[in-house]
Write a protein that holds these residues in place. Structure first.
Motif, short mmCIF file in Angstrom:
data_model
loop_
_atom_site.label_atom_id
_atom_site.label_comp_id
_atom_site.label_asym_id
_atom_site.label_seq_id
_atom_site.Cartn_x
_atom_site.Cartn_y
_atom_site.Cartn_z
N GLU A 55 21.67 -18.16 -0.17
CA GLU A 55 21.75 -16.71 -0.15
C GLU A 55 20.66 -16.10 0.73
O GLU A 55 19.55 -16.62 0.84
N SER A 56 21.00 -14.97 1.36
CA SER A 56 20.02 -14.12 2.03
C SER A 56 20.03 -12.78 1.31
O SER A 56 21.09 -12.25 0.98
N VAL A 57 18.83 -12.25 1.04
CA VAL A 57 18.74 -10.93 0.42
C VAL A 57 17.98 -10.00 1.37
O VAL A 57 17.05 -10.43 2.05
N PHE A 58 18.41 -8.76 1.41
CA PHE A 58 17.87 -7.76 2.33
C PHE A 58 17.26 -6.63 1.51
O PHE A 58 17.91 -6.08 0.63
N PHE A 59 16.01 -6.29 1.84
CA PHE A 59 15.31 -5.20 1.17
C PHE A 59 14.94 -4.18 2.24
O PHE A 59 14.14 -4.47 3.13
N THR A 60 15.52 -2.99 2.15
CA THR A 60 15.18 -1.91 3.06
C THR A 60 14.24 -1.00 2.29
O THR A 60 14.67 -0.24 1.43
N ILE A 61 12.94 -1.11 2.62
CA ILE A 61 11.94 -0.45 1.78
C ILE A 61 11.05 0.53 2.52
O ILE A 61 10.45 1.39 1.91
N GLY A 62 10.91 0.41 3.82
CA GLY A 62 10.08 1.34 4.57
C GLY A 62 8.61 1.28 4.17
O GLY A 62 7.97 2.31 4.04
N VAL A 63 8.08 0.08 3.97
CA VAL A 63 6.68 -0.07 3.59
C VAL A 63 5.79 0.36 4.75
O VAL A 63 6.03 -0.02 5.89
N THR A 64 4.80 1.20 4.46
CA THR A 64 3.89 1.68 5.51
C THR A 64 2.59 0.89 5.44
O THR A 64 2.04 0.67 4.37
N LEU A 65 2.12 0.47 6.61
CA LEU A 65 0.94 -0.38 6.70
C LEU A 65 -0.04 0.22 7.71
O LEU A 65 0.38 0.74 8.74
N ALA A 66 -1.32 0.12 7.39
CA ALA A 66 -2.36 0.68 8.26
C ALA A 66 -3.28 -0.44 8.76
O ALA A 66 -3.45 -1.45 8.09
N PRO A 67 -3.90 -0.24 9.94
CA PRO A 67 -4.77 -1.29 10.47
C PRO A 67 -6.08 -1.45 9.70
O PRO A 67 -6.50 -2.58 9.46
N GLY A 68 -6.72 -0.38 9.27
CA GLY A 68 -7.96 -0.47 8.51
C GLY A 68 -8.98 -1.41 9.15
O GLY A 68 -8.88 -1.80 10.30
N ALA A 69 -9.98 -1.81 8.37
CA ALA A 69 -11.03 -2.71 8.86
C ALA A 69 -10.47 -4.10 9.14
O ALA A 69 -10.80 -4.73 10.15
N THR A 70 -9.61 -4.58 8.25
CA THR A 70 -9.01 -5.91 8.45
C THR A 70 -7.49 -5.87 8.43
O THR A 70 -6.85 -6.88 8.64
N GLY A 71 -6.90 -4.72 8.18
CA GLY A 71 -5.46 -4.55 8.24
C GLY A 71 -4.73 -4.81 6.94
O GLY A 71 -5.04 -5.77 6.23
#
Length: 108
Positions: A72-88
């Protein structure tokens, strides 16, 4: 230049051990996560988001020991937001098999 991209692709080399799928080096939106079970048995997987590569903490889990059927393949459309910050900010994954792959698609 910012644009749509395959942000990360991994197959964990060890079972039930966190591995980094993606580390933000710029403002990023992870739009879709795809998990594919390529093994001949049902497996489990987990996904966490670590803000600025913080130490592991249960509050980071977005999927925990989720089951995935044979082939099986599962797909999650979540729109997670990520920032670079000091180490990311990081998206980290683990699975109960080395035959489970993770793909993260988005824009940065």
């Amino acid at each position: 230049m910012a644009g749509f991209a395959v942000l990360g692709q991994v197959v964990p080399a060890s079972i039930n051990t966190d591995i980094t799928l993606y580390t933000a080096t710029a403002q990023t939106v992870g739009s879709t996560l795809v998990v594919c079970n390529q093994s001949g048995a049902e497996q489990t997987f987990s996904v966490r988001v670590r803000v600025d590569a913080a130490a592991d903490n249960p509050k980071q889990m977005i999927l925990y020991n989720a089951e995935i059927a044979i082939g099986e393949s599962v797909f999650f459309t979540i729109g997670v937001t990520l920032a670079p910050g000091a180490t990311g900010d990081q998206v980290r994954v683990q699975a109960s098999s080395t035959a489970v792959s993770f793909n993260l698609f988005g824009s940065n």
